[in-house]
Design a protein around this motif. Structure first.
Motif, PDB file in Angstrom:
ATOM      1  N   THR A   1       8.339  -4.738  12.070  1.00 47.92           N
ATOM      2  CA  THR A   1       9.269  -5.662  11.418  1.00 47.92           C
ATOM      3  C   THR A   1      10.296  -4.885  10.585  1.00 47.92           C
ATOM      4  OG1 THR A   1       7.613  -7.419  11.295  1.00 47.92           O
ATOM      5  CG2 THR A   1       9.471  -7.568   9.764  1.00 47.92           C
TER       6      THR A   1
ATOM      7  N   TYR B   1       3.189 -10.005   0.238  1.00 47.17           N
ATOM      8  CA  TYR B   1       2.164  -9.259  -0.505  1.00 47.17           C
ATOM      9  C   TYR B   1       2.103  -9.771  -1.946  1.00 47.17           C
ATOM     10  CZ  TYR B   1       3.013  -6.168   3.453  1.00 47.17           C
ATOM     11  OH  TYR B   1       3.176  -5.652   4.727  1.00 47.17           O
TER      12      TYR B   1
ATOM     13  N   GLU C   1       8.254  -2.126   8.650  1.00 50.47           N
ATOM     14  CA  GLU C   1       6.833  -2.374   8.461  1.00 50.47           C
ATOM     15  C   GLU C   1       6.005  -1.693   9.557  1.00 50.47           C
ATOM     16  OE1 GLU C   1       5.912  -3.397   5.563  1.00 50.47           O
ATOM     17  OE2 GLU C   1       5.494  -5.553   5.767  1.00 50.47           O
TER      18      GLU C   1
ATOM     19  N   TYR D   1      10.896 -10.575   0.328  1.00 45.19           N
ATOM     20  CA  TYR D   1       9.913 -10.402   1.407  1.00 45.19           C
ATOM     21  C   TYR D   1       8.596  -9.853   0.849  1.00 45.19           C
ATOM     22  CZ  TYR D   1       7.704  -8.300   5.534  1.00 45.19           C
ATOM     23  OH  TYR D   1       6.811  -7.921   6.507  1.00 45.19           O
ATOM     24  N   LEU D   2       8.696  -8.817   0.022  1.00 44.97           N
ATOM     25  CA  LEU D   2       7.484  -8.202  -0.526  1.00 44.97           C
ATOM     26  C   LEU D   2       6.671  -9.192  -1.343  1.00 44.97           C
ATOM     27  CD1 LEU D   2       8.821  -4.693  -1.637  1.00 44.97           C
ATOM     28  CD2 LEU D   2       7.358  -5.203   0.326  1.00 44.97           C
TER      29      LEU D   2
ATOM     30  N   ARG E   1       4.329   2.429   6.950  1.00 48.27           N
ATOM     31  CA  ARG E   1       5.571   1.775   6.526  1.00 48.27           C
ATOM     32  C   ARG E   1       6.617   2.846   6.207  1.00 48.27           C
ATOM     33  NH1 ARG E   1       3.119  -0.541   3.327  1.00 48.27           N
ATOM     34  NH2 ARG E   1       2.913  -2.601   4.285  1.00 48.27           N
TER      35      ARG E   1
ATOM     36  N   PHE F   1       3.867   4.092   1.768  1.00 47.56           N
ATOM     37  CA  PHE F   1       5.103   4.206   2.546  1.00 47.56           C
ATOM     38  C   PHE F   1       5.574   5.649   2.543  1.00 47.56           C
ATOM     39  CE2 PHE F   1       6.436   3.676  -1.797  1.00 47.56           C
ATOM     40  CZ  PHE F   1       7.637   4.364  -1.929  1.00 47.56           C
TER      41      PHE F   1
END
Length: 230
Positions: free
Chosen positions: A59, A75, A55, A70-71, A2, A27
């Motif tokens: 993505t 997740y 990602e 989103y996170l 990431r 990341f």
């Protein structure tokens, strides 16, 4: 792996770095200068704004608020790390409200007048506002810091964390902005012990280590910046 395209001392980028670390998501970071409007960056985010997260599957997610949502959607498993927006609709609304306070109100009244004036303008070309800091803007920013520290003190006198009993995105947003200002040594912690105690709790978390290692060329951090016992 990431990737996060970011600016190291930009608070909304720092908020995402904290969120990823709290989520225990690996990341790597790449520094960008959005004002250069490079084609490869515009292809990722036509708004030419950081942060942008890519990602492992390719993505692309841009805008700090969108990345946070989103996170937490992708997740969200508590076993995998922090839930950024926990609880029911009321609790999540309060966490979002306080995060927005710092991402908008604090940014306009403090961050723009201190971090942008003292650091960002050093890297901007003249035609985009580069140059020495505006001393009046700096004076205004210094005056406004106390107002926000007083609000943090008000909240933590009544709650365990800013938005309630649990650490949320509200705490990450507030700490991200304050950490950028604290890099400059412009936070009067001694005058606000409750806010200082709250920040010390955030600062001592593993997610904060990378932020404390940041360095701006030609402008070292304040002497206490990376000290956990400040």
């Amino acid at each position: 792996m990431r990737r996060l395209l970011h600016q190291p001392l930009d608070p909304v980028c720092r908020k995402i770095r904290l969120a990823l670390a709290e989520k225990k998501l690996a990341f790597e970071t790449n520094t960008v200068r959005p004002w250069e409007r490079r084609e490869e960056f515009l292809a990722l985010n036509p708004a030419s704004e950081a942060p942008v997260m890519i990602e492992p599957d390719g993505t692309i997610v841009s805008n700090h608020r969108v990345i946070i949502d989103y996170l937490d959607e992708v997740y969200r498993d508590p076993d995998g790390g922090l839930v950024l927006l926990p609880g029911g609709p009321v609790e999540r609304a309060e966490a979002r409200r306080i995060a927005e306070w710092f991402d908008v109100k604090f940014a306009e009244e403090v961050t723009l007048n201190l971090v942008d004036e003292k650091i960002t303008r050093r890297f901007l070309p003249r035609d985009l506002g580069g140059g020495p800091p505006d001393t009046e803007a700096v004076r205004i920013g210094m005056h406004n810091v106390g107002y926000h520290l007083d609000y943090i003190s008000f909240l933590v006198e009544r709650r365990n964390w800013l938005a309630g009993d649990m650490l949320t995105v509200a705490d990450l947003a507030a700490a991200a902005h304050l950490s950028s200002v604290d890099y400059l040594g412009n936070v009067p912690w001694a005058d606000f012990p409750e806010a200082k105690e709250w920040y010390a709790r955030i600062k001592s978390r593993p997610s904060f280590r990378a932020l404390l290692a940041d360095h701006v060329a030609g402008m070292p951090a304040a002497s206490h910046y990376a000290n956990l016992d400040f």
